[in-house]
Design a protein around this motif. Structure first.
Motif, PDB file in Angstrom:
ATOM      1  N   MET A  50       0.811  -1.266   0.014  1.00 50.04           N
ATOM      2  CA  MET A  50      -0.151  -0.138   0.106  1.00 50.04           C
ATOM      3  C   MET A  50       0.991   1.167   0.122  1.00 50.04           C
ATOM      4  O   MET A  50       0.547   2.237  -0.672  1.00 50.04           O
ATOM      5  N   TRP A  51       2.121   1.145   0.844  1.00 48.86           N
ATOM      6  CA  TRP A  51       2.719   2.450   0.756  1.00 48.86           C
ATOM      7  C   TRP A  51       3.519   2.803  -0.529  1.00 48.86           C
ATOM      8  O   TRP A  51       3.595   3.756  -0.880  1.00 48.86           O
ATOM      9  N   LEU A  52       4.142   1.313  -1.147  1.00 48.08           N
ATOM     10  CA  LEU A  52       4.424   1.692  -2.604  1.00 48.08           C
ATOM     11  C   LEU A  52       3.724   2.042  -3.484  1.00 48.08           C
ATOM     12  O   LEU A  52       3.906   3.016  -4.499  1.00 48.08           O
ATOM     13  N   LEU A  53       2.208   1.776  -3.244  1.00 48.56           N
ATOM     14  CA  LEU A  53       1.247   2.250  -4.311  1.00 48.56           C
ATOM     15  C   LEU A  53       0.824   3.750  -4.153  1.00 48.56           C
ATOM     16  O   LEU A  53       0.863   4.571  -5.281  1.00 48.56           O
ATOM     17  N   GLN A  54       0.978   4.137  -2.887  1.00 49.39           N
ATOM     18  CA  GLN A  54       0.930   5.640  -2.547  1.00 49.39           C
ATOM     19  C   GLN A  54       2.027   6.345  -3.265  1.00 49.39           C
ATOM     20  O   GLN A  54       1.880   7.328  -3.952  1.00 49.39           O
ATOM     21  N   GLU A  55       3.337   5.825  -3.119  1.00 46.78           N
ATOM     22  CA  GLU A  55       4.410   6.223  -3.745  1.00 46.78           C
ATOM     23  C   GLU A  55       4.219   6.479  -5.057  1.00 46.78           C
ATOM     24  O   GLU A  55       4.875   7.765  -5.718  1.00 46.78           O
ATOM     25  N   SER A  56       3.885   5.579  -5.687  1.00 53.15           N
ATOM     26  CA  SER A  56       3.576   5.403  -7.289  1.00 53.15           C
ATOM     27  C   SER A  56       2.735   6.476  -7.602  1.00 53.15           C
ATOM     28  O   SER A  56       2.767   7.083  -8.757  1.00 53.15           O
ATOM     29  N   LEU A  57       1.587   6.541  -7.060  1.00 52.46           N
ATOM     30  CA  LEU A  57       0.661   7.498  -7.363  1.00 52.46           C
ATOM     31  C   LEU A  57       0.946   8.947  -7.257  1.00 52.46           C
ATOM     32  O   LEU A  57       0.697   9.850  -8.109  1.00 52.46           O
ATOM     33  N   SER A  58       1.743   9.101  -6.059  1.00 55.59           N
ATOM     34  CA  SER A  58       2.297  10.459  -6.073  1.00 55.59           C
ATOM     35  C   SER A  58       3.041  10.799  -7.075  1.00 55.59           C
ATOM     36  O   SER A  58       2.978  12.007  -7.447  1.00 55.59           O
ATOM     37  N   GLU A  59       4.015   9.979  -7.582  1.00 54.59           N
ATOM     38  CA  GLU A  59       4.789  10.332  -8.763  1.00 54.59           C
ATOM     39  C   GLU A  59       3.977  10.516 -10.049  1.00 54.59           C
ATOM     40  O   GLU A  59       4.061  11.536 -10.658  1.00 54.59           O
ATOM     41  N   ILE A  60       3.047   9.661 -10.185  1.00 59.84           N
ATOM     42  CA  ILE A  60       2.003   9.900 -11.371  1.00 59.84           C
ATOM     43  C   ILE A  60       1.339  11.182 -11.333  1.00 59.84           C
ATOM     44  O   ILE A  60       1.187  12.020 -12.357  1.00 59.84           O
ATOM     45  N   CYS A  61       0.945  11.495 -10.116  1.00 58.18           N
ATOM     46  CA  CYS A  61       0.062  12.924  -9.863  1.00 58.18           C
ATOM     47  C   CYS A  61       0.751  14.113  -9.835  1.00 58.18           C
ATOM     48  O   CYS A  61       0.220  15.297  -9.905  1.00 58.18           O
ATOM     49  N   GLY A  62       2.202  13.995  -9.171  1.00 55.55           N
ATOM     50  CA  GLY A  62       2.913  14.862  -9.054  1.00 55.55           C
ATOM     51  C   GLY A  62       2.687  15.724  -7.872  1.00 55.55           C
ATOM     52  O   GLY A  62       2.728  16.977  -7.682  1.00 55.55           O
ATOM     53  N   LEU A  63       1.995  15.012  -6.966  1.00 55.11           N
ATOM     54  CA  LEU A  63       1.748  15.416  -5.528  1.00 55.11           C
ATOM     55  C   LEU A  63       2.315  14.743  -4.415  1.00 55.11           C
ATOM     56  O   LEU A  63       2.397  13.307  -4.391  1.00 55.11           O
ATOM     57  N   PRO A  64       2.956  15.217  -3.343  1.00 58.97           N
ATOM     58  CA  PRO A  64       3.629  14.359  -2.439  1.00 58.97           C
ATOM     59  C   PRO A  64       3.087  13.444  -1.485  1.00 58.97           C
ATOM     60  O   PRO A  64       3.766  12.511  -0.812  1.00 58.97           O
ATOM     61  N   HIS A  65       1.531  13.673  -1.326  1.00 58.17           N
ATOM     62  CA  HIS A  65       0.981  12.674  -0.178  1.00 58.17           C
ATOM     63  C   HIS A  65      -0.137  11.955  -0.823  1.00 58.17           C
ATOM     64  O   HIS A  65      -1.027  12.836  -1.751  1.00 58.17           O
ATOM     65  N   VAL A  66      -0.319  10.555  -0.345  1.00 58.61           N
ATOM     66  CA  VAL A  66      -1.612  10.056  -1.068  1.00 58.61           C
ATOM     67  C   VAL A  66      -2.240   9.317   0.140  1.00 58.61           C
ATOM     68  O   VAL A  66      -1.587   9.001   0.939  1.00 58.61           O
ATOM     69  N   SER A  67      -3.583   9.400   0.140  1.00 60.51           N
ATOM     70  CA  SER A  67      -4.390   8.446   0.931  1.00 60.51           C
ATOM     71  C   SER A  67      -5.255   7.535   0.087  1.00 60.51           C
ATOM     72  O   SER A  67      -5.783   8.030  -0.976  1.00 60.51           O
ATOM     73  N   LEU A  68      -5.044   6.223   0.437  1.00 58.55           N
ATOM     74  CA  LEU A  68      -5.863   5.286  -0.137  1.00 58.55           C
ATOM     75  C   LEU A  68      -7.129   5.062   0.048  1.00 58.55           C
ATOM     76  O   LEU A  68      -8.023   4.253  -0.541  1.00 58.55           O
ATOM     77  N   GLN A  69      -7.543   5.539   1.035  1.00 59.30           N
ATOM     78  CA  GLN A  69      -8.883   5.152   1.861  1.00 59.30           C
ATOM     79  C   GLN A  69     -10.297   5.443   0.894  1.00 59.30           C
ATOM     80  O   GLN A  69     -11.116   4.524   0.894  1.00 59.30           O
ATOM     81  N   PRO A  70     -10.297   6.419   0.156  1.00 60.48           N
ATOM     82  CA  PRO A  70     -11.591   6.585  -0.789  1.00 60.48           C
ATOM     83  C   PRO A  70     -12.083   5.484  -1.484  1.00 60.48           C
ATOM     84  O   PRO A  70     -11.257   4.737  -2.044  1.00 60.48           O
ATOM     85  N   SER A  71     -13.154   4.912  -1.445  1.00 61.75           N
ATOM     86  CA  SER A  71     -13.664   3.620  -2.360  1.00 61.75           C
ATOM     87  C   SER A  71     -14.040   3.940  -3.669  1.00 61.75           C
ATOM     88  O   SER A  71     -14.304   2.970  -4.300  1.00 61.75           O
ATOM     89  N   ALA A  72     -14.159   5.129  -4.198  1.00 68.91           N
ATOM     90  CA  ALA A  72     -14.469   5.304  -5.716  1.00 68.91           C
ATOM     91  C   ALA A  72     -14.171   6.892  -5.942  1.00 68.91           C
ATOM     92  O   ALA A  72     -13.835   7.610  -5.010  1.00 68.91           O
ATOM     93  N   GLY A  73     -14.482   7.225  -7.232  1.00 69.29           N
ATOM     94  CA  GLY A  73     -14.064   8.673  -7.777  1.00 69.29           C
ATOM     95  C   GLY A  73     -15.019   9.450  -6.906  1.00 69.29           C
ATOM     96  O   GLY A  73     -14.521  10.593  -6.430  1.00 69.29           O
ATOM     97  N   SER A  74     -16.259   9.095  -6.970  1.00 69.64           N
ATOM     98  CA  SER A  74     -17.179   9.973  -6.167  1.00 69.64           C
ATOM     99  C   SER A  74     -16.674   9.861  -4.590  1.00 69.64           C
ATOM    100  O   SER A  74     -17.029  11.421  -3.973  1.00 69.64           O
ATOM    101  N   HIS A  75     -16.211   9.066  -4.036  1.00 70.77           N
ATOM    102  CA  HIS A  75     -15.963   9.068  -2.788  1.00 70.77           C
ATOM    103  C   HIS A  75     -14.592  10.017  -2.426  1.00 70.77           C
ATOM    104  O   HIS A  75     -14.511  10.850  -1.617  1.00 70.77           O
ATOM    105  N   GLY A  76     -13.834   9.933  -3.509  1.00 72.22           N
ATOM    106  CA  GLY A  76     -12.703  10.767  -3.625  1.00 72.22           C
ATOM    107  C   GLY A  76     -13.082  12.259  -3.498  1.00 72.22           C
ATOM    108  O   GLY A  76     -12.501  13.211  -3.119  1.00 72.22           O
ATOM    109  N   GLU A  77     -13.998  12.624  -4.431  1.00 74.29           N
ATOM    110  CA  GLU A  77     -14.341  13.744  -4.782  1.00 74.29           C
ATOM    111  C   GLU A  77     -15.135  14.564  -3.139  1.00 74.29           C
ATOM    112  O   GLU A  77     -14.530  15.592  -2.970  1.00 74.29           O
ATOM    113  N   LEU A  78     -15.528  13.486  -2.613  1.00 74.99           N
ATOM    114  CA  LEU A  78     -16.283  13.985  -1.448  1.00 74.99           C
ATOM    115  C   LEU A  78     -15.063  14.511  -0.491  1.00 74.99           C
ATOM    116  O   LEU A  78     -14.914  15.293   0.326  1.00 74.99           O
ATOM    117  N   ALA A  79     -14.223  13.310  -0.579  1.00 76.39           N
ATOM    118  CA  ALA A  79     -12.832  13.620   0.589  1.00 76.39           C
ATOM    119  C   ALA A  79     -12.204  14.803  -0.111  1.00 76.39           C
ATOM    120  O   ALA A  79     -11.896  15.685   1.206  1.00 76.39           O
TER     121      ALA A  79
END
Length: 507
Positions: A124-153
Motif C-alpha cells: 500500500m505504501w509503494l502504491l501511494q508512492e507510485s500514485l504520488s509520482e504519477i500525480c505530481g503531488l507528495p501525499h496520498v491516502s488510499l481510503q476513498p472507495s470510488a471516484g465520487s468518494h474521492g470527490e467528497l474527500a
C-alpha cells in the motif's frame, strides 16, 4: 456488416423461481451419522421460521445452465468493444487477477495487527508512492472507495483547510462540462455549486471564471476541474486558471476520471492542482461496473496534507540493524477522520500496483499515447461519410482520450435520435457510447475507445455507425425500434420508475 446472431440472447429470460419444479433436487445427500437435535434447542424460538423457506427446486445441470446463460447476457469487455465515454472501459490484464488471488493477498483479514501485515502495508505504501509520482503531488491516502468518494474527500479536505484558517467559504465552482458526481459531491459536502461556462474551444470560459470569482469574492472554496475535460480536450489555460483560484484563496481540485489520457506526460500537481482523486478502476486496470469494488485514492499538496483521513499508511525507519517497517498512523489531530472501515479495497490495490509494475513508467506513457491515438483515429474515421454529415464533432480540435459527437443533424434530417443509434449499435455487437452527456452538447454521444482496442475494432465500429445511418435514410423505424437481438427490448422507463417490480413471486 451482418447482424450479430445471438438466438440465445433473444430468448425470453426466466428466473430460477420460474424454472422450479416440485420434487427436483440438485443433490441427494446421505443421512448424517450425527445425532440430530430439535432446532428449538439450537436456535431461540423467536428466531425460528413458522414455515420452511420457499426455495427453488431444480436439477444441477439446469442450475449450471441457468447461471451460465445469465452471465452471457451481460455485455462485458470480454465480449466486445465497450466505448463508454469518460469511463475508460479497457481490458484488465489477467496477470493482475492472478496476483490478487495469491493467498497472502486474498486471505488477509482486514483486522490483522499491522505488525502481522507488513507485506500488505508495504504494498500500500509503494502504491501511494507510485500514485504520488504519477500525480505530481507528495501525499496520498488510499481510503476513498470510488471516484465520487474521492470527490467528497477532497471537498471535506478543502473545508478542513479553510476552517483551520478561520475562513468561512460556501461556494464551489464547477464547469458546465463537469461529471455529474461533481455537483452532487459539492452538495453533500455542504457547499453551493456555481457553474462556469465553456468557451468555443471546449475549455473554461476565462471571462466567466473571472466574473464568478469577482461576484463571489471571499466565498469561493474550490474549483473542481478535470483536464482533459469531458469533451476530451486539454485546457490550455490551466496555468492561468490555477493562478486565479489560488489568488482568490481557493483550492484547485482535479477529477482524475480522465487521467488515462495524460499518464507519464502531464501531472496534475505540475498544473497547479492541490487535490487529485485517481480512479484505480479506470486508469489502473481494476475491473469496474456493477457497483464495485473500486478505489478512488486522493493525492494532495503539502498544505492539504495535515487534513488527510486517518489512519495513514506510513513507513518508519528501523533501529538496531532492523530494516524499515510500516504502520498505520492515527496521530493526526487535524485529520477529517475515517472515510470508511479499514483501509480500502485491498484487492484493488494489489491489481493496480501489479499493473503499474508490469508497465513501468514508459508503459504508462505508452498507454496514454495509444489511448490518444485511438481516439483521434476513430474521430477521423467518424468525420468521413454519413457520420461526418449527420454526427459532427461537437468541438472539432485535436482530442485526447475521448471525443463528443452531436446527433442534432441526424435527428433533424433522419428523425433518428441519439438513443435510437445507441440501441441499434447493440444489434451489431457493440456497447453504445455514453449518450446525452455532456449536457451542453445537443444529442451528445461521447466516445472513449481506450488504448486496448485494435484498429480493426475501431474500423468495425465506424462501419456500424455508417450502416445504421444508411439504414435510417430509407427506414428510420428500423433503428427507432431497436434492439432486436437482446433479451430485453426497449423498456418503458417511465413505468419502470413509477412501478418498479423488485420482488419475484414463487412458482
Amino acid at each position: 456488416m451482418a447482424l450479430t446472431e445471438t438466438p440465445m440472447q433473444a430468448e425470453s429470460a426466466k428466473t430460477i423461481y420460474e424454472k422450479s419444479k416440485a420434487g427436483r433436487r440438485a443433490a441427494a445427500l446421505p443421512a448424517t451419522e450425527v445425532p440430530e437435535k430439535p432446532l428449538a434447542e439450537l436456535i431461540p424460538e423467536n428466531l425460528l421460521r413458522s414455515e420452511p423457506p420457499r426455495l427453488p427446486e431444480i436439477a444441477e445441470p439446469e442450475i449450471v445452465r441457468h447461471y451460465n446463460r445469465l452471465s452471457r447476457r451481460n455485455f462485458d469487455l470480454d465480449s466486445g468493444f465497450y466505448p463508454l465515454g469518460s469511463c475508460t472501459m479497457k481490458h484488465n490484464p489477467r496477470l493482475n487477477e492472478r496476483v490478487a488471488a495469491l493467498p497472502g493477498h486474498a486471505r488477509l483479514h482486514p483486522a490483522q495487527d499491522p505488525r502481522r501485515a507488513q507485506g500488505a502495508l508495504e504494498l500500500m505504501w509503494l502504491l501511494q508512492e507510485s500514485l504520488s509520482e504519477i500525480c505530481g503531488l507528495p501525499h496520498v491516502s488510499l481510503q476513498p472507495s470510488a471516484g465520487s468518494h474521492g470527490e467528497l474527500a477532497g471537498l471535506l479536505l478543502t473545508r478542513a483547510y479553510h476552517a483551520d484558517r478561520n475562513e468561512v467559504r460556501t461556494k464551489v465552482l464547477a464547469p458546465d462540462t463537469s461529471h455529474g458526481t461533481n455537483p452532487a459531491s459539492v452538495t453533500m459536502a455542504g457547499y453551493e455549486v456555481v457553474k462556469v461556462a465553456t468557451d468555443e474551444q471546449g475549455g473554461v470560459e476565462m471571462g466567466d471564471l473571472r466574473a464568478k470569482l469577482a461576484e463571489n469574492e471571499g466565498e469561493v472554496a474550490c474549483l473542481m476541474l478535470t483536464n482533459p475535460n469531458t469533451l476530451g480536450v486539454f485546457d490550455e489555460n490551466i496555468a492561468e486558471i490555477a493562478k486565479l483560484i489560488h489568488e482568490a484563496g481557493g483550492t484547485l481540485y482535479y477529477d482524475g476520471a480522465n487521467l488515462n489520457a495524460v499518464m507519464g506526460y502531464s501531472r496534475p500537481g505540475d498544473m497547479g492542482f492541490d487535490i487529485v482523486h485517481v480512479n484505480l478502476h479506470k486508469s489502473f486496470s481494476q475491473p469496474h461496473g456493477g457497483g464495485g469494488p473500486g478505489a478512488g485514492p486522493i493525492a494532495v499538496s503539502d498544505r492539504i496534507e495535515p487534513y488527510l483521513p486517518r489512519p495513514q499508511v506510513v513507513r518508519r525507519e528501523g533501529s538496531n540493524g532492523h530494516g524499515p517497517g510500516f504502520d498505520l498512523d492515527f496521530e493526526r489531530p487535524k485529520s477529517i477522520g475515517r472515510l470508511r472501515g479499514f483501509q480500502g479495497n485491498f484487492g484493488v490495490f494489489v491489481r493496480s500496483y501489479a499493473y503499474i509494475l508490469s508497465l513501468g513508467g514508459d508503459g504508462l506513457s505508452e498507454a496514454s499515447e495509444t489511448a490518444v491515438l485511438n481516439a483521434n483515429y476513430l474521430k477521423a474515421r467518424l468525420a468521413e461519410g454519413r457520420a461526418g454529415e449527420r454526427l459532427p464533432i461537437a468541438f472539432d480540435r485535436h482530442c485526447m482520450h475521448e471525443f463528443v459527437l452531436s446527433g442534432k443533424p441526424m435527428k433533424r434530417e433522419l428523425g433518428l435520435a441519439t438513443l435510437d443509434l445507441a440501441k441499434r449499435l447493440l444489434d451489431f455487437g457493440f456497447h453504445p457510447p455514453t449518450v446525452y452527456f455532456p449536457l451542453l452538447v445537443e444529442e451528445a454521444l461521447m466516445v472513449e475507445p481506450t488504448e486496448t482496442e485494435t484498429k480493426e475494432s475501431l474500423d468495425a465500429f465506424a462501419a456500424a455507425i455508417e450502416q445504421i445511418l444508411a439504414e435510417a435514410e430509407t427506414d428510420p423505424d428500423l433503428a427507432g425500434n431497436a434492439p432486436y437481438t437482446t433479451p430485453v427490448r426497449r423498456l418503458d422507463e417511465v413505468k419502470a420508475t413509477r412501478q418498479p417490480v423488485v420482488r419475484q413471486q414463487f412458482g
